[in-house]
Enzyme design. Sequence first.
Site, PDB file in Angstrom:
ATOM      1  N   CYS A   2     -36.245 -43.003 -13.830  1.00  0.00           N
ATOM      2  CA  CYS A   2     -37.627 -42.511 -13.721  1.00  0.00           C
ATOM      3  C   CYS A   2     -38.085 -41.629 -14.882  1.00  0.00           C
ATOM      4  O   CYS A   2     -39.099 -41.919 -15.510  1.00  0.00           O
ATOM      5  CB  CYS A   2     -37.803 -41.743 -12.420  1.00  0.00           C
ATOM      6  SG  CYS A   2     -37.624 -42.802 -10.993  1.00  0.00           S
ATOM      7  N   LYS A  38     -38.680 -43.220 -18.428  1.00  0.00           N
ATOM      8  CA  LYS A  38     -39.702 -44.270 -18.318  1.00  0.00           C
ATOM      9  C   LYS A  38     -41.091 -43.650 -18.118  1.00  0.00           C
ATOM     10  O   LYS A  38     -42.075 -44.063 -18.748  1.00  0.00           O
ATOM     11  CB  LYS A  38     -39.342 -45.168 -17.118  1.00  0.00           C
ATOM     12  CG  LYS A  38     -40.403 -46.167 -16.717  1.00  0.00           C
ATOM     13  CD  LYS A  38     -39.891 -47.072 -15.597  1.00  0.00           C
ATOM     14  CE  LYS A  38     -39.996 -46.452 -14.219  1.00  0.00           C
ATOM     15  NZ  LYS A  38     -41.338 -46.435 -13.664  1.00  0.00           N
TER      16      LYS A  38
END
Length: 437
Positions: A268, A271
């Site tokens: 997470c 990104k």
Amino acid sequence: MNISIFGLGYVGAVSAGCLAHDGHHVIGVDPTQAKVDLINAGKTPIIEKDIGEIIASSVKEGRLRATTDCKDAVENSDVSIVCVGTPSQLNGSLDLKFVRRVCEEIGSVIKDKSTRHIVVIRSTMLPGTMADIVQPTLEQASGMIAGQDFGLCINPEFLRESTAVYDFYNPPKTVVGASDDTTLAEILAIYEALPGPKIGTDLATAEMVKYTDNVWHALKVAFANEIGNIAKKVNVDSHKVMDIFCQDTKLNISPYYMKPGFAFGGSCLPKDVRALVYKAGALDVNTPVLSSILPSNKQQVENGINLVTSKGKRKIGILGFSFKAGTDDLRESPIVELIERLLGKGYELKLYDKNVNLAAIVGANKDYILNQIPHISKLMVTDIDDVINASEVLVIGNGDEQFRDVVATIPKDKHVIDLVRINEDAVGQEGYEGICW
Ligand SMILES: NC(=O)c1ccc[n+]([C@@H]2O[C@H](COP(=O)([O-])OP(=O)(O)OC[C@H]3O[C@@H](n4cnc5c(N)ncnc54)[C@H](O)[C@@H]3O)[C@@H](O)[C@H]2O)c1
């Protein structure tokens, strides 16, 4: 207590007024005659809510006076609190001439004083200034030794101009770095009645705390502004966003994610930072702070690699290589990046992570290991002792509980590099080194 305050600017005038208001006998010192005259006339030298009344009543009741004479002030006090300016020079460094001068002055007076004196620096100074400048200057001028013949402290100030008196009585915390325990207790006693935690520590830690606080405040402002600039472009009210953001005291406004260690990773954070920075660029919004997050993270991977290679050993064992303990997720694990870089440099590696067992994992993560990083899967072993015995340098890559005891039992001839601070008790132990501590 009898206290002298050096420097009657914002910090000094507020400290002098409030300490006198609390019942101490205070002598303010400043070379500017006009400031001294104002105080002695019961008037404030600065514009600040409530300080005028506090100074007026303290002078009237005989607990506050001011002078330009350092000798008078030091001879008639037990503690000198230094609040002189430490302005920026053109190149960004601190101008310490006022601190130096005041230390020379105080030192030359305590030399002939019959009672023990304590010098407290309240001015903001970079870590190492107490040890490199304040202490030697005082010792040289007095012929005495800090912590033995006189007490020495740094007591950073956290007040904000415009609410300075309120902040004096409601500090977020009181921090005192001291030369010795007796001095620490005496200075903390001055602030006994104040709310908030009272923290005694060493001199350099107290110096660093002040900078960590102020840089954090500055970072918060810059961060919120960049989020606001993006939000405005996508027609979202940034104040609504930040209100909701601040209600999360578990992950957002909290100690979580505030432990110095290795780079972040996982499926997470990298990104999502990448996506928001890309979006900002597409919207023509400049985000220098947000845009520097991934480069900073990459630098921490470099720092890890440099630390491992600096040991001059070829056999490296990695204990824990998923991006955090308790998961088998290897996507964008910075430790995988470290492993790949070391392999590329020809190091011999063995890896252990009880959560990343090829026989047990399934699905996307197994595909990722077999297809994206097959060379790494070949280095994985299922017995931790195989890694420990075969390696000259052991890298603790995540916070799995299992590695805590390992640190204590690893043979002394091996280096242990800890990327997560797994074992607080081992800090300082020979052969055990943290990435940023
Ligand atoms: N202003 C703030 O809100 C604030 C908050 C926290 C910490 N600080 C830190 O506290 C320190 C003082 O800040 P300030 O804003 O009060 O500074 P300031 O410039 O307002 O005041 C400094 C005073 O020191 C006096 N001085 C200079 N040499 C002296 C000497 N030899 N003896 C006695 N007095 C002398 C000056 O005449 C001046 O009145 C700085 O290090 C600053 O970074 C300031």
